[in-house]
Design an enzyme around this catalytic site. Structure first.
Site, PDB file in Angstrom:
ATOM      1  N   TYR A  49     -12.259  -3.321  -4.481  1.00 33.92           N
ATOM      2  CA  TYR A  49     -12.885  -3.363  -3.158  1.00 33.92           C
ATOM      3  C   TYR A  49     -14.413  -3.271  -3.241  1.00 33.92           C
ATOM      4  O   TYR A  49     -15.058  -2.839  -2.269  1.00 33.92           O
ATOM      5  CB  TYR A  49     -12.350  -2.221  -2.293  1.00 33.92           C
ATOM      6  CG  TYR A  49     -10.949  -2.446  -1.760  1.00 33.92           C
ATOM      7  CD1 TYR A  49     -10.624  -3.596  -1.038  1.00 33.92           C
ATOM      8  CD2 TYR A  49      -9.948  -1.494  -1.962  1.00 33.92           C
ATOM      9  CE1 TYR A  49      -9.337  -3.792  -0.541  1.00 33.92           C
ATOM     10  CE2 TYR A  49      -8.659  -1.687  -1.467  1.00 33.92           C
ATOM     11  CZ  TYR A  49      -8.369  -2.835  -0.756  1.00 33.92           C
ATOM     12  OH  TYR A  49      -7.105  -3.032  -0.261  1.00 33.92           O
ATOM     13  N   GLU A  91      -8.162 -11.074  -9.052  1.00 37.43           N
ATOM     14  CA  GLU A  91      -7.273  -9.943  -8.787  1.00 37.43           C
ATOM     15  C   GLU A  91      -6.040  -9.975  -9.698  1.00 37.43           C
ATOM     16  O   GLU A  91      -5.591  -8.930 -10.181  1.00 37.43           O
ATOM     17  CB  GLU A  91      -6.876  -9.941  -7.296  1.00 37.43           C
ATOM     18  CG  GLU A  91      -8.084  -9.612  -6.411  1.00 37.43           C
ATOM     19  CD  GLU A  91      -7.823  -9.756  -4.919  1.00 37.43           C
ATOM     20  OE1 GLU A  91      -6.686 -10.064  -4.520  1.00 37.43           O
ATOM     21  OE2 GLU A  91      -8.790  -9.559  -4.151  1.00 37.43           O
ATOM     22  N   HIS A 102      -2.286  -5.621   1.081  1.00 32.14           N
ATOM     23  CA  HIS A 102      -3.485  -6.415   0.764  1.00 32.14           C
ATOM     24  C   HIS A 102      -3.017  -7.754   0.213  1.00 32.14           C
ATOM     25  O   HIS A 102      -2.030  -7.809  -0.525  1.00 32.14           O
ATOM     26  CB  HIS A 102      -4.346  -5.707  -0.285  1.00 32.14           C
ATOM     27  CG  HIS A 102      -5.375  -6.621  -0.891  1.00 32.14           C
ATOM     28  ND1 HIS A 102      -6.583  -6.866  -0.291  1.00 32.14           N
ATOM     29  CD2 HIS A 102      -5.339  -7.393  -2.004  1.00 32.14           C
ATOM     30  CE1 HIS A 102      -7.258  -7.739  -1.022  1.00 32.14           C
ATOM     31  NE2 HIS A 102      -6.532  -8.073  -2.074  1.00 32.14           N
ATOM     32  N   LYS A 107       0.823  -1.213   0.000  1.00 32.85           N
ATOM     33  CA  LYS A 107       0.000   0.000   0.000  1.00 32.85           C
ATOM     34  C   LYS A 107       0.861   1.269   0.000  1.00 32.85           C
ATOM     35  O   LYS A 107       2.072   1.211   0.229  1.00 32.85           O
ATOM     36  CB  LYS A 107      -0.979  -0.073   1.172  1.00 32.85           C
ATOM     37  CG  LYS A 107      -1.945  -1.278   1.027  1.00 32.85           C
ATOM     38  CD  LYS A 107      -3.071  -1.266   2.034  1.00 32.85           C
ATOM     39  CE  LYS A 107      -3.990  -2.458   1.791  1.00 32.85           C
ATOM     40  NZ  LYS A 107      -5.191  -2.431   2.659  1.00 32.85           N
TER      41      LYS A 107
END
Ligand code: CMP
Length: 132
Positions: free
Chosen positions: A49, A126, A115, A9
């Site tokens: 998300y 993903e 994540h 992140k």
């Protein structure tokens, strides 16, 4: 062999911790199969998300995840999804144990360092979203 997706992140990139986090995965024996440093678009984060769209923290999470570049990586190894999630630790940095990535490198939500995909279905979706 299993593949999983991780996102380092924005605070991890900003604090110069990319190498230390990736080193943990390599030390564990996982292989980096794909890797990129990227500024994410809002639409991409909202799709990633989408299952949290109704949560009160959603807009703040999207703001945070687009506040600076992130590192996207595909990691491969035996039961990689479970192995990586165990290495990440509890979602909330306050609960995450020392020795886990979140326990060692983060202090508060939503800036919880990393994540990681939580199921084979999520990993496939993903990896396709970010590297397809
Ligand atoms: P991640 O594993 O990427 O999955 C969803 C993310 O939402 C989570 O990490 C946090 O960054 C964020 N998140 C989860 N719960 C909260 C919360 N209560 N407040 C703020 N952010 C949260």
């Amino acid at each position: 062999m299993e593949q999983t997706l991780v996102i380092l992140k924005p605070e991890i990139v900003a604090r110069g911790l990319i190498g230390r986090i990736l080193q943990r995965f390599e030390d564990k024996g996982l292989r980096i199969k794909d890797l990129v440093l990227k500024q994410l678009e809002r639409e991409t984060v909202e799709a990633h998300y989408a299952h949290h769209a109704s949560k009160p923290f959603f807009q703040g999470l999207v703001d945070y995840m687009t506040s600076g570049p992130v590192v996207l990586a595909v990691l491969e190894g035996p039961q990689a999804i479970t192995v990586v999630r165990n290495m990440c630790g509890h979602t909330n940095p306050v609960e995450a144990l020392p020795g886990t990535i979140r326990g060692d490198f983060s202090v508060e939500l939503p800036a919880n360092a990393i994540h990681a995909s939580d199921s084979p279905e999520a990993a496939q979706a993903e990896i396709q979203r970010f590297f397809g």
